[in-house]
Enzyme design. Structure first.
Site, PDB file in Angstrom:
ATOM      1  N   ALA A 163       0.463 -12.707   9.548  1.00 19.11           N
ATOM      2  CA  ALA A 163       0.718 -13.878   8.703  1.00 19.11           C
ATOM      3  C   ALA A 163      -0.395 -14.916   8.732  1.00 19.11           C
ATOM      4  CB  ALA A 163       2.038 -14.526   9.112  1.00 19.11           C
ATOM      5  N   THR A 204      -1.928 -17.858   5.713  1.00 18.24           N
ATOM      6  CA  THR A 204      -1.539 -19.278   5.689  1.00 18.24           C
ATOM      7  C   THR A 204      -2.576 -20.083   4.901  1.00 18.24           C
ATOM      8  OG1 THR A 204      -2.527 -19.520   7.878  1.00 18.24           O
ATOM      9  CG2 THR A 204      -0.152 -19.318   7.804  1.00 18.24           C
ATOM     10  N   ARG A 253       7.263 -17.123  10.960  1.00 19.24           N
ATOM     11  CA  ARG A 253       7.699 -17.283  12.340  1.00 19.24           C
ATOM     12  C   ARG A 253       7.046 -18.474  13.038  1.00 19.24           C
ATOM     13  NH1 ARG A 253       7.837 -11.935  11.189  1.00 19.24           N
ATOM     14  NH2 ARG A 253       9.706 -10.852  11.831  1.00 19.24           N
ATOM     15  N   VAL A 278       3.388  -8.865   3.509  1.00 16.62           N
ATOM     16  CA  VAL A 278       3.984  -8.228   2.335  1.00 16.62           C
ATOM     17  C   VAL A 278       3.419  -8.835   1.050  1.00 16.62           C
ATOM     18  CG1 VAL A 278       6.120  -7.742   3.593  1.00 16.62           C
ATOM     19  CG2 VAL A 278       5.956  -9.843   2.241  1.00 16.62           C
ATOM     20  N   ASP A 279       2.375  -9.673   1.190  1.00 10.08           N
ATOM     21  CA  ASP A 279       1.916 -10.494   0.059  1.00 10.08           C
ATOM     22  C   ASP A 279       0.919  -9.813  -0.879  1.00 10.08           C
ATOM     23  OD1 ASP A 279      -0.565 -10.639   1.500  1.00 10.08           O
ATOM     24  OD2 ASP A 279       0.171 -12.396   2.594  1.00 10.08           O
ATOM     25  N   HIS A 311       5.220  -3.567   6.727  1.00  9.75           N
ATOM     26  CA  HIS A 311       6.473  -4.278   6.452  1.00  9.75           C
ATOM     27  C   HIS A 311       6.824  -4.300   4.959  1.00  9.75           C
ATOM     28  CE1 HIS A 311       6.039  -6.579  10.538  1.00  9.75           C
ATOM     29  NE2 HIS A 311       6.421  -5.330  10.687  1.00  9.75           N
ATOM     30  N   CYS A 324      15.238   1.701  -3.947  1.00 12.51           N
ATOM     31  CA  CYS A 324      16.637   2.062  -3.789  1.00 12.51           C
ATOM     32  C   CYS A 324      16.793   2.720  -2.427  1.00 12.51           C
ATOM     33  CB  CYS A 324      17.072   3.027  -4.899  1.00 12.51           C
ATOM     34  SG  CYS A 324      18.742   3.665  -4.649  1.00 12.51           S
ATOM     35  N   CYS A 356      20.126   0.425  -9.315  1.00 12.97           N
ATOM     36  CA  CYS A 356      19.180   1.533  -9.477  1.00 12.97           C
ATOM     37  C   CYS A 356      19.473   2.296 -10.770  1.00 12.97           C
ATOM     38  CB  CYS A 356      19.292   2.473  -8.274  1.00 12.97           C
ATOM     39  SG  CYS A 356      18.295   3.954  -8.427  1.00 12.97           S
ATOM     40  N   ASN A 382      -7.790 -15.411  15.895  1.00 16.70           N
ATOM     41  CA  ASN A 382      -6.465 -16.021  15.736  1.00 16.70           C
ATOM     42  C   ASN A 382      -6.476 -17.441  16.304  1.00 16.70           C
ATOM     43  OD1 ASN A 382      -3.743 -15.406  14.776  1.00 16.70           O
ATOM     44  ND2 ASN A 382      -3.098 -15.755  16.880  1.00 16.70           N
TER      45      ASN A 382
HETATM   46 ZN    ZN Z   1      18.919   5.073  -6.482  1.00 10.14          ZN
END
Ligand code: ZN
Length: 256
Positions: free
Chosen positions: A26, A30, A38, A105-106, A121, A129, A154, A220
């Site tokens: 993450a 930022t 988190r 996930v961006d 992730h 689905c 779905c 970091n």
């Molecule tokens: Zn499905």
């Protein structure tokens, strides 16, 4: 000081001859305006993580979709890559980075031009689905939900569709995990950017890499769980630091 650090990392990347992996969390996003869910300013201090569990989703899909479309989707859909994402994409284009393994996930790595991105992730811009495996871009389902306020179904099997983001209580995607573990075994350098390495099983990746003899570098802002195993720990904003690594790489490769 940071010039020296950037040079050390640049040399290690060049010497590894393409056998380097970047592992991001993450912290890299930022600077693109995406909250570290988190972290101290994180979303989990405003809403309960309970509502981002698989259990909650299956029990209350409409409420879960409402929260996704209100709180997550607009921020992620509008976010732009920052200089750290572009620097990593450039390192890949130069043949020095084999892949990016991300907890994010961006999709900002792809937007910056990275080609091989392993998303542990999931990703915010697709639906899946859970029953038949159907996947699609999420945009039209978001519009549909805004109109109906009912979780989309779905088209194949009628089961409720879920954003393709890994929720708490859900397994990580198997293929991605397998690919990431294989890279952890074979890489010679692992560069961690913007992760404090506390979320498992994703954080196993750099751990395995160092056990297999890879050199670890960490960029970091805050301490991480593997700081003591790193060749070098850089406490600087990735968007400021990584472009200087690229500059050094180009000097070493005599590209300028
Ligand atoms: Zn499905």
């Amino acid at each position: 000081m940071s010039m020296r650090e950037a040079e050390v990392i640049a040399r290690a990347l060049v010497e590894a001859k393409g056998k380097s992996v970047v592992f991001t969390g993450a912290g890299i996003s930022t600077e693109s305006g995406i909250p570290d869910f988190r972290g101290p300013q994180g979303l989990w201090n405003m809403i309960s993580p309970q509502v981002v569990t698989l259990e909650y989703f299956l029990k209350r899909p409409d409420e879960s979709w409402w929260m996704y479309t209100e709180m997550f989707y607009p921020t992620l859909a509008n976010a732009k890559p920052n200089p750290a994402h572009y620097a990593i994409a450039e390192l890949e284009a130069l043949g020095l980075v084999e892949a990016v393994i991300t907890q994010n996930v961006d999709c900002l790595h792809q937007k910056a031009g990275s080609k091989r991105v392993i998303e542990l992730h999931g990703r915010f811009d697709q639906v899946q689905c859970l029953k038949c495996g159907f996947r699609d871009d999420i945009e039209k389902y978001v519009s549909e939900f805004m109109r109906t306020k009912i979780a989309p179904k779905c088209p194949n099997c009628g089961f409720v569709l879920k954003p393709a983001v890994v929720y708490f209580g859900e397994r990580l995607p198997e293929d991605e995990l397998e690919e990431a573990f294989a890279l952890a075994h074979s890489c010679r350098v692992v560069l961690v950017v913007g992760s404090s390495l506390v979320v498992y099983p994703a954080a196993w990746i750099p751990e395995i890499a160092i056990q297999r003899g890879a050199k670890l570098f960490i960029v970091n802002i805050t301490p991480t769980r593997l700081d003591s195993y790193a060749e070098l720990v850089v406490r600087e904003r990735a968007g400021v630091f990584l472009p200087t690594v690229v500059e050094h790489v180009k000097q070493i490769l005599k590209l300028k």
